[in-house]
Design a protein around this motif. Structure first.
Motif, PDB file in Angstrom:
ATOM      1  N   LYS A   1       0.903  -1.282  -0.019  1.00  0.00           N
ATOM      2  CA  LYS A   1       0.147   0.022  -0.183  1.00  0.00           C
ATOM      3  C   LYS A   1       0.943   1.280  -0.067  1.00  0.00           C
ATOM      4  CE  LYS A   1      -4.237   1.722   2.068  1.00  0.00           C
ATOM      5  NZ  LYS A   1      -5.147   1.566   3.012  1.00  0.00           N
ATOM      6  N   PRO A   2       1.939   1.413   0.772  1.00  0.00           N
ATOM      7  CA  PRO A   2       2.717   2.694   0.888  1.00  0.00           C
ATOM      8  C   PRO A   2       3.273   3.030  -0.541  1.00  0.00           C
ATOM      9  CG  PRO A   2       3.263   1.393   2.637  1.00  0.00           C
ATOM     10  CD  PRO A   2       2.213   0.532   1.884  1.00  0.00           C
ATOM     11  N   TYR A   3       3.504   1.761  -1.409  1.00  0.00           N
ATOM     12  CA  TYR A   3       4.019   2.111  -2.560  1.00  0.00           C
ATOM     13  C   TYR A   3       3.290   2.381  -3.663  1.00  0.00           C
ATOM     14  CZ  TYR A   3       7.980   0.141   0.021  1.00  0.00           C
ATOM     15  OH  TYR A   3       8.682  -0.094   0.952  1.00  0.00           O
ATOM     16  N   ASP A   4       1.756   2.195  -3.308  1.00  0.00           N
ATOM     17  CA  ASP A   4       0.642   2.713  -4.414  1.00  0.00           C
ATOM     18  C   ASP A   4       0.611   1.415  -5.638  1.00  0.00           C
ATOM     19  OD1 ASP A   4      -1.725   3.513  -5.180  1.00  0.00           O
ATOM     20  OD2 ASP A   4      -0.667   5.186  -6.626  1.00  0.00           O
ATOM     21  N   VAL A   5       1.077   0.210  -5.017  1.00  0.00           N
ATOM     22  CA  VAL A   5       1.010  -0.894  -6.087  1.00  0.00           C
ATOM     23  C   VAL A   5       0.258  -2.109  -5.630  1.00  0.00           C
ATOM     24  CG1 VAL A   5       2.675  -2.515  -6.990  1.00  0.00           C
ATOM     25  CG2 VAL A   5       3.257  -0.241  -6.774  1.00  0.00           C
ATOM     26  N   SER A   6      -0.439  -2.453  -6.643  1.00  0.00           N
ATOM     27  CA  SER A   6      -1.295  -3.796  -6.258  1.00  0.00           C
ATOM     28  C   SER A   6      -0.266  -5.090  -6.178  1.00  0.00           C
ATOM     29  CB  SER A   6      -2.555  -4.043  -7.261  1.00  0.00           C
ATOM     30  OG  SER A   6      -1.861  -4.469  -8.268  1.00  0.00           O
ATOM     31  N   LEU A   7      -0.753  -6.088  -5.974  1.00  0.00           N
ATOM     32  CA  LEU A   7      -0.111  -7.337  -5.844  1.00  0.00           C
ATOM     33  C   LEU A   7       0.039  -7.766  -7.252  1.00  0.00           C
ATOM     34  CD1 LEU A   7       1.325  -9.889  -4.585  1.00  0.00           C
ATOM     35  CD2 LEU A   7      -1.254 -10.795  -4.364  1.00  0.00           C
TER      36      LEU A   7
ATOM     37  N   ILE B   1      11.070  -2.693 -17.461  1.00  0.00           N
ATOM     38  CA  ILE B   1      11.248  -1.803 -15.879  1.00  0.00           C
ATOM     39  C   ILE B   1      12.165  -0.574 -16.164  1.00  0.00           C
ATOM     40  CG2 ILE B   1      12.743  -3.385 -15.042  1.00  0.00           C
ATOM     41  CD1 ILE B   1      11.363  -3.179 -12.424  1.00  0.00           C
ATOM     42  N   THR B   2      11.814   0.527 -15.555  1.00  0.00           N
ATOM     43  CA  THR B   2      12.650   1.545 -15.546  1.00  0.00           C
ATOM     44  C   THR B   2      13.544   1.455 -14.384  1.00  0.00           C
ATOM     45  OG1 THR B   2      11.072   2.932 -14.141  1.00  0.00           O
ATOM     46  CG2 THR B   2      11.012   2.911 -16.835  1.00  0.00           C
ATOM     47  N   PRO B   3      14.645   2.461 -14.415  1.00  0.00           N
ATOM     48  CA  PRO B   3      15.608   2.417 -13.193  1.00  0.00           C
ATOM     49  C   PRO B   3      14.689   2.843 -11.671  1.00  0.00           C
ATOM     50  CG  PRO B   3      16.758   3.299 -15.075  1.00  0.00           C
ATOM     51  CD  PRO B   3      15.232   3.102 -15.528  1.00  0.00           C
ATOM     52  N   LYS B   4      13.814   3.718 -12.196  1.00  0.00           N
ATOM     53  CA  LYS B   4      12.859   4.067 -10.840  1.00  0.00           C
ATOM     54  C   LYS B   4      12.032   2.917 -10.330  1.00  0.00           C
ATOM     55  CE  LYS B   4       9.128   7.094  -9.514  1.00  0.00           C
ATOM     56  NZ  LYS B   4       8.274   8.319  -9.969  1.00  0.00           N
ATOM     57  N   GLY B   5      11.319   2.220 -11.485  1.00  0.00           N
ATOM     58  CA  GLY B   5      10.751   0.840 -11.224  1.00  0.00           C
ATOM     59  C   GLY B   5      11.767  -0.102 -10.299  1.00  0.00           C
ATOM     60  N   ALA B   6      12.871  -0.290 -10.918  1.00  0.00           N
ATOM     61  CA  ALA B   6      13.720  -1.253 -10.198  1.00  0.00           C
ATOM     62  C   ALA B   6      14.172  -0.854  -8.868  1.00  0.00           C
ATOM     63  CB  ALA B   6      15.017  -1.405 -10.906  1.00  0.00           C
ATOM     64  N   ARG B   7      14.442   0.535  -8.412  1.00  0.00           N
ATOM     65  CA  ARG B   7      14.696   1.006  -7.119  1.00  0.00           C
ATOM     66  C   ARG B   7      13.414   0.712  -6.342  1.00  0.00           C
ATOM     67  NH1 ARG B   7      16.771   5.257 -10.159  1.00  0.00           N
ATOM     68  NH2 ARG B   7      15.208   6.467  -9.912  1.00  0.00           N
ATOM     69  N   ALA B   8      12.202   1.059  -6.657  1.00  0.00           N
ATOM     70  CA  ALA B   8      11.025   1.061  -6.085  1.00  0.00           C
ATOM     71  C   ALA B   8      10.752  -0.766  -5.631  1.00  0.00           C
ATOM     72  CB  ALA B   8       9.778   1.298  -6.782  1.00  0.00           C
ATOM     73  N   LEU B   9      10.974  -1.486  -6.523  1.00  0.00           N
ATOM     74  CA  LEU B   9      10.862  -2.936  -6.516  1.00  0.00           C
ATOM     75  C   LEU B   9      11.647  -3.490  -5.344  1.00  0.00           C
ATOM     76  CD1 LEU B   9       9.381  -5.485  -7.338  1.00  0.00           C
ATOM     77  CD2 LEU B   9      10.839  -5.441  -9.331  1.00  0.00           C
ATOM     78  N   GLU B  10      12.850  -2.881  -5.276  1.00  0.00           N
ATOM     79  CA  GLU B  10      13.891  -3.413  -4.352  1.00  0.00           C
ATOM     80  C   GLU B  10      13.414  -2.809  -2.846  1.00  0.00           C
ATOM     81  OE1 GLU B  10      18.007  -2.059  -4.779  1.00  0.00           O
ATOM     82  OE2 GLU B  10      17.932  -2.574  -6.771  1.00  0.00           O
ATOM     83  N   LYS B  11      12.838  -1.790  -2.631  1.00  0.00           N
ATOM     84  CA  LYS B  11      12.167  -1.489  -1.495  1.00  0.00           C
ATOM     85  C   LYS B  11      10.854  -2.254  -1.034  1.00  0.00           C
ATOM     86  CE  LYS B  11      13.508   3.328  -1.832  1.00  0.00           C
ATOM     87  NZ  LYS B  11      13.097   4.772  -1.931  1.00  0.00           N
ATOM     88  N   MET B  12      10.231  -2.356  -2.183  1.00  0.00           N
ATOM     89  CA  MET B  12       9.020  -3.479  -1.948  1.00  0.00           C
ATOM     90  C   MET B  12       9.334  -5.008  -1.396  1.00  0.00           C
ATOM     91  SD  MET B  12       6.601  -2.438  -5.044  1.00  0.00           S
ATOM     92  CE  MET B  12       7.048  -1.069  -6.140  1.00  0.00           C
ATOM     93  N   ASP B  13      10.414  -5.427  -2.525  1.00  0.00           N
ATOM     94  CA  ASP B  13      10.894  -6.730  -2.034  1.00  0.00           C
ATOM     95  C   ASP B  13      11.441  -6.874  -0.574  1.00  0.00           C
ATOM     96  OD1 ASP B  13      10.706  -7.695  -4.405  1.00  0.00           O
ATOM     97  OD2 ASP B  13      12.886  -7.317  -4.983  1.00  0.00           O
TER      98      ASP B  13
END
Length: 148
Positions: free
Chosen positions: A39-45, A107-119
């Motif tokens: 939820k904090p990343y505004d991303v669904s599963l 995936i963009t660099p921004k997406g990759a960085r956000a994904l690392e935090k989500m992981d």
């Protein structure tokens, strides 16, 4: 988790029905926990799953059919998921130069960085969900799931 307590019944539930109810309850708990973590990343599963698939492409683009094939939850609205990720600048969508009907997604660099935090957040949630199960329990559970 006692199924009878959760569904508030005194009646004995047949074993097969009890098992299915357990599956549904566990599935709901897992989905609710993961949704809260994302939820904090505004991303669904499902969006998270698309990002992981794209990261797994190691810089190579994917098309919509590739994403659909690899999704954990199969769905027909992959285009909408990609559009939402694009609006967050987490993915790029490029028309293939050799075939204008084919769309490539990366995936963009921004997406990759956000994904690392989500992981990291998801790993914590996974540990919390599975905290009462030993390695042996997890191995046995996975062997049972493999029968499906």
């Amino acid at each position: 988790m006692n199924v009878e307590d959760v569904i508030k019944t005194d009646k004995e539930i047949p074993l097969k029905s009890r098992t299915i109810i357990h599956f549904m309850l566990v599935n709901n708990r897992i989905n609710e926990t993961i949704a809260q973590v994302l939820k904090p990343y505004d991303v669904s599963l499902q969006q998270f799953n698309v990002l992981r698939i794209l990261r797994g492409q190691n810089g190579r683009p994917a098309n919509l059919s590739t994403l659909n094939e690899r999704m954990v939850t199969k769905m027909s609205n992959t285009t909408r998921l990609v559009d939402k990720l694009k609006s967050k600048a987490y993915v790029d969508r490029i028309t293939c130069p050799s075939n204008r009907r084919k769309v490539e997604i990366r995936i963009t660099p921004k997406g990759a960085r956000a994904l690392e935090k989500m992981d990291t957040a998801l790993k914590t949630a996974e540990n919390d969900i599975l905290k009462d199960l030993s390695e042996k329990d997890l191995e046995q559970l996975n062997r049972l799931f493999d029968k499906f």
